[in-house]
Enzyme design. Structure first.
Site, PDB file in Angstrom:
ATOM      1  CG  ASP A  34      35.940  34.323  38.051  1.00  0.00           C
ATOM      2  OD1 ASP A  34      35.033  33.365  37.079  1.00  0.00           O
ATOM      3  OD2 ASP A  34      36.956  35.012  38.711  1.00  0.00           O
ATOM      4  CD  GLU A  36      38.961  34.608  42.537  1.00  0.00           C
ATOM      5  OE1 GLU A  36      39.167  33.499  43.689  1.00  0.00           O
ATOM      6  OE2 GLU A  36      39.568  34.474  41.129  1.00  0.00           O
ATOM      7  CG  HIS A 175      43.101  30.713  41.209  1.00  0.00           C
ATOM      8  ND1 HIS A 175      41.231  30.058  40.975  1.00  0.00           N
ATOM      9  CD2 HIS A 175      43.481  29.555  41.580  1.00  0.00           C
ATOM     10  CE1 HIS A 175      41.669  28.529  41.041  1.00  0.00           C
ATOM     11  NE2 HIS A 175      43.041  28.310  41.176  1.00  0.00           N
ATOM     12  CG  ASP A 180      40.505  33.620  36.835  1.00  0.00           C
ATOM     13  OD1 ASP A 180      41.242  33.798  37.016  1.00  0.00           O
ATOM     14  OD2 ASP A 180      40.442  32.971  37.872  1.00  0.00           O
TER      15      ASP A 180
END
Length: 602
Positions: A34, A36, A175, A180
């Site tokens: 994942d 960001e 987030h 995540d």
């Protein structure tokens, strides 16, 4: 010596290779990743955090987590969403340093991500930017798996937070990349349990299952046979020949075939295909005619599986009545009664929002009774607090009150500057007092009012013309031709390469639909149809061949007022940006940089 028959050789058994039987899912190493980001495009490589978990056979083998210095400022709303700030990443490794470590961690595995195209797109763009070869990982998308395995009765959508709550994951998505990724691991394991009932036991099975075509698509695929490769409209019909769905395309056959591939994942389309028994093709001269015919067919038949353009009659208008002391009212139909109209609005709520903007700018009365210039009526509460000029008690003359009404009439046909200036002043006063929520409310009213004024003046610029002929070069050198009357497409055709378009236009004019004028900004067609035509006319390579002047003087042919609402488009874009970028929730500070543009001159 007696004869002894030879012993037959034993049956040869050979163990199949992994490539032949498929990589068992239990023996496959998955790296669930994942990212960001700063919210930009993948090409910007604006990654702020990488989180990954390596699993095999249900066991966690390792984790990778690192903040990343993206080399750019993190937008405030991203910082609020993720909790990652510029200070946190200031000392973090840059992406060109963190990326090789992640690639080594994920080497030889299958990448898994929730909405994999997003994360993989950023990783591929980063590799390309810094010169690292992309390893070509097999990729599994848990969003696709969830759509294949879960029913709408089980989960309303396939967002990670929704699936995490449904499967009761041990880690709640927040987030942040590693958390995540951990939540996605639990979602992946739950989904793999589900697909086992579909006889999915190997990586190749999983890949095929993700791309699977439904039985309905496979069974109905023959419906697309024989369709033309031309622009036009296609209509899915059921056993009773009722239209189920209407669509348009520049290539009917290619578009319709896509409904029978794995690329079509919409549940309502699968339901529609179940009921479909035949597909009707309506060939058109070019894309404009196809788009217009699609709108008309949808409006006429209201197919159950179309969502847009089904009810063009369900529009609202803001009307300023024709009386001594005019008032605003929201109406459904136009009439030639001397009133001034603003619209169309897609909903009553939007019309009322625009009306509130008018009341913020000018003190028009909000009562509903018809007032007499000879007798008075009791004043309402708004008059007592100074929000109404109290024409009911004759505190204002019809002439002075008419100046307030004129500001609304200018908005519909000419310069909306009076209303815009007063609303901007009101927004500025609220912002100066740090009353940002009230400023945001007025901003919403200004946007609703001004956007509709821009739209209506654009529509009126075309619907006022009795006739307009337009031509546009097509991809092979011919001409796409259109005859437009009062904003309605009356005829369409093409002039092939080598054929002069003038004789074709003359033929189109002789056979074009007769269109008679009517009151209102959109007298003879829906607003959507006229806007499709405007889009065609505004293309850089479209030429206006002829244009008939309006019967009533309204300017030089197809044109918007020089000092009209169009000049406020930048203001609208700035207001939209304030609402969707700087303030994604729509409830926070209003930027103080909304300024009225300079008045245009002829």
């Amino acid at each position: 010596m007696p004869y002894v028959p030879a012993t037959p050789p034993p049956t040869a058994f050979r163990q199949q290779t992994i490539d032949e039987v498929g990589q068992p899912l239990a023996a496959t190493t998955f790296v669930v990743v994942d990212l960001e980001t700063t919210g930009g495009a993948p090409a910007d490589a604006g990654i702020t955090e990488i989180g990954a978990v390596k699993v095999r056979g249900g066991e966690r083998l390792g984790e990778f987590g690192s903040l990343v210095n993206p080399g750019m400022t993190i937008p405030p709303f991203i910082a609020v969403l993720t909790g990652i700030t510029d200070v946190m990443v200031a000392e973090a490794p840059r992406l060109e340093e963190a990326l090789p470590a992640f690639l080594e961690f994920a080497k030889g595995s299958v990448l898994v991500a929730h909405n994999a195209p997003f994360d993989v797109g950023f990783l591929k763009a980063a590799c390309a930017k810094f010169g690292y070869p992309w390893p070509g990982f097999p990729v599994v998308d848990t969003v696709t798996l969830a759509r294949r395995t879960l029913l709408r009765d089980e989960v309303p959508n396939c967002k990670l937070a929704t699936l995490a709550a449904y499967f009761r994951t041990t880690t709640e998505p927040c987030h942040r990349a590693l958390d995540d990724a951990r939540a996605t691991v639990d979602v992946l394991h739950a989904l793999l349990e589900r697909v086992g009932s579909h006889q999915v036991h190997t990586l190749s099975d999983l890949t095929e299952f993700s791309r699977a075509v439904s039985p309905v698509q496979r069974r109905k695929k023959s419906l697309a046979d024989g369709l033309p490769h031309t622009p036009g409209v296609y209509v899915f019909r059921d056993a009773k020949d009722r239209p189920l769905y209407v669509g348009t395309s520049g290539d009917i056959a290619t578009r319709v075939r896509s409904y029978f591939t794995a690329a079509e994942t919409r549940a309502r389309m699968t339901e529609m295909l179940t009921a479909a028994e035949r597909i009707e093709a309506v060939e058109c001269a070019h894309a404009l005619e196809a788009g217009v015919r699609e709108l008309r067919l949808i409006a006429a038949h209201k197919p159950p599986y179309n969502r847009r353009s089904k009810y063009p009659e369900r529009v609202h208008w803001l009307k300023l009545t024709a009386e001594a002391y005019p008032r605003l009212s929201v109406v459904r139909k136009l009439s030639d009664d001397g009133g001034s109209y603003l619209g169309p609005f897609s909903s009553r709520r939007t019309a009322e929002l625009a009306a509130a903007g008018v009341y913020d700018a000018v003190p028009l009365r909000q009562c509903t009774q018809r007032l007499s210039v000879r007798s008075t009526s009791p004043a309402c509460a708004l008059a007592e607090i100074g929000r109404c000029a109290a024409p009911c008690e004759h505190r204002i003359s019809p002439e002075a009150y008419g100046e307030h009404a004129a500001a609304f009439r200018d908005l519909t046909r000419g310069d909306p500057g009076v209303l815009v200036d007063r609303l901007l002043a009101r927004i500025g006063a609220f912002a100066a007092d740090q009353r940002y929520e009230e400023a945001a409310v007025v901003r919403g009213r200004l946007v609703a009012l001004l956007r509709t004024a821009v739209r209506m003046q654009r529509l009126r610029s075309l619907t006022a013309l009795p006739e307009l002929l337009a031509a546009r070069r097509d991809a092979v050198g011919g001409w796409e031709l259109a005859v437009v009357r009062y904003g309605r497409l009356a005829a369409a055709g093409t002039a092939p390469v080598g054929v002069h378009p003038r004789p074709v236009l003359d033929t189109l004019l002789a056979t074009a639909e007769t269109v008679r004028s009517a009151p209102g900004p959109t007298p003879c067609a829906t607003a959507e149809e006229t806007e499709r035509i405007l889009t065609f006319l505004e293309l850089p390579d479209t030429r206006i061949v002829e244009a008939t002047e309006p019967a009533v003087a309204a300017g030089p042919g197809w044109a918007c007022p020089v000092a009209g609402a169009e000049r406020f488009r930048d203001l609208l874009r700035k207001a939209d940006s304030a609402r969707t970028v700087a303030d994604p929730s729509g409830e926070s500070n209003l930027p103080r940089t909304l300024h009225r543009p300079a008045r245009a001159t002829a």
